[in-house]
Design a protein around this motif. Structure first.
Motif, short mmCIF file in Angstrom:
data_model
loop_
_atom_site.label_atom_id
_atom_site.label_comp_id
_atom_site.label_asym_id
_atom_site.label_seq_id
_atom_site.Cartn_x
_atom_site.Cartn_y
_atom_site.Cartn_z
N PHE A 1 79.04 41.48 45.53
CA PHE A 1 79.71 41.47 46.82
C PHE A 1 80.90 40.52 46.80
CE2 PHE A 1 76.63 44.20 47.82
CZ PHE A 1 75.63 43.88 48.71
N LYS A 2 80.84 39.53 45.92
CA LYS A 2 81.93 38.57 45.83
C LYS A 2 82.26 38.31 44.36
CE LYS A 2 81.13 35.89 50.03
NZ LYS A 2 80.95 34.54 50.57
N LEU A 3 83.55 38.21 44.09
CA LEU A 3 84.05 37.73 42.81
C LEU A 3 85.06 36.65 43.15
CD1 LEU A 3 84.63 41.01 40.75
CD2 LEU A 3 82.82 39.32 40.42
N ASP A 4 85.03 35.55 42.45
CA ASP A 4 85.91 34.42 42.75
C ASP A 4 85.79 34.01 44.21
OD1 ASP A 4 86.84 34.37 40.10
OD2 ASP A 4 88.35 35.90 40.58
N ASN A 5 84.58 34.09 44.74
CA ASN A 5 84.25 33.68 46.11
C ASN A 5 84.97 34.51 47.18
OD1 ASN A 5 82.39 32.14 47.39
ND2 ASN A 5 83.73 30.37 47.68
N LYS A 6 85.39 35.73 46.84
CA LYS A 6 86.04 36.61 47.80
C LYS A 6 85.34 37.96 47.80
CE LYS A 6 90.59 34.65 46.97
NZ LYS A 6 91.90 34.92 46.37
N CYS B 1 84.99 41.50 47.19
CA CYS B 1 85.72 42.28 46.19
C CYS B 1 85.45 43.78 46.31
CB CYS B 1 85.35 41.80 44.79
SG CYS B 1 83.59 42.00 44.41
N PHE B 2 84.77 44.20 47.34
CA PHE B 2 84.33 45.59 47.45
C PHE B 2 85.50 46.57 47.38
CE2 PHE B 2 82.44 49.20 49.88
CZ PHE B 2 81.40 49.46 49.01
N PHE B 3 86.48 46.38 48.22
CA PHE B 3 87.66 47.27 48.24
C PHE B 3 88.37 47.25 46.89
CE2 PHE B 3 92.29 47.62 49.00
CZ PHE B 3 92.34 48.95 49.40
N GLN B 4 88.54 46.06 46.31
CA GLN B 4 89.23 45.95 45.03
C GLN B 4 88.47 46.69 43.92
OE1 GLN B 4 88.81 43.42 47.19
NE2 GLN B 4 90.93 42.98 47.71
N LEU B 5 87.14 46.65 43.95
CA LEU B 5 86.36 47.37 42.94
C LEU B 5 86.50 48.89 43.10
CD1 LEU B 5 83.13 45.19 42.74
CD2 LEU B 5 84.91 45.44 40.99
N ILE B 6 86.51 49.36 44.32
CA ILE B 6 86.71 50.79 44.56
C ILE B 6 88.06 51.21 43.98
CG2 ILE B 6 87.07 52.58 46.32
CD1 ILE B 6 85.18 50.81 48.13
N MET B 7 89.08 50.47 44.31
CA MET B 7 90.43 50.81 43.85
C MET B 7 90.52 50.67 42.33
SD MET B 7 91.70 51.80 46.62
CE MET B 7 93.38 52.11 46.13
#
Length: 177
Positions: A85-90, A92-98
């Motif tokens: 749910f988080k990478l680098d404390n952010k 990241c869901f949308f970024q992983l989809i993209m």
């Protein structure tokens, strides 16, 4: 998925085997050529993929990062995972989809997510997804007793779908038009 536990130790939320099996049973594998589980954990999804379809996995805890896996060389068309749910404390869901749809061979991404992740798909992000040819095609709601809240198994696909809509305007109750 990380959670804080006693003594500031981080642990992963592992997908229950039964839930993974039930979610996998809902997938139509007839047009799937190669399947990939990028955040494999203990392998709940991976172990339940049907025989006869080439399957691949990576897990950072095993020294295999999803960024190092060659999606194109393995002609992966379907991804199934319970992503972090988080990478680098952010979030990241949308970024992983993209990220995964950046590969032309990827046709479907099935992600198990919570409301925190799902709510990150703001109308403006949904617009970006639609402009990139990425659509929500199916949502299954589920609950896991040891996890807080509801979870969603979402199928993102290149198949156009107008069922799930969004509005871009920001509304304010205090102003009447």
């Amino acid at each position: 998925i990380f959670i804080m536990v006693k003594d500031d130790v981080y642990r992963f939320h592992q997908t229950p085997q039964k839930l993974a099996k039930d979610l996998i049973a809902q997938i139509d594998f007839s047009n799937i050529n190669n399947i990939y589980e990028p955040f494999c954990g203990e392998g709940a999804f991976y172990k339940n993929f049907p025989d006869g379809i080439p399957k691949f996995k990576s897990e950072i805890e095993d020294g295999l990062c999803f960024k190092d896996f060659n999606i194109e060389a393995n002609n992966v068309d379907t991804i199934v995972s319970n992503p972090p749910f988080k990478l680098d404390n952010k979030n990241c869901f949308f970024q992983l989809i993209m990220y995964f749809f950046n590969y032309p061979c990827v046709k479907n991404v099935y992600f198990l997510c919570n409301d925190y992740c799902f709510n990150s798909l703001t109308p403006s992000r949904r617009k970006v997804m639609e402009e990139e040819g990425i659509f929500i095609n199916e949502i299954t709601t589920c609950a896991v007793k040891r996890w807080r809240g509801r979870y969603y198994f979402v199928l993102f696909s290149r198949k156009k779908n107008d069922i799930f809509k969004y509005l871009l305007e920001i509304y304010d109750d205090d102003k009447m038009s």
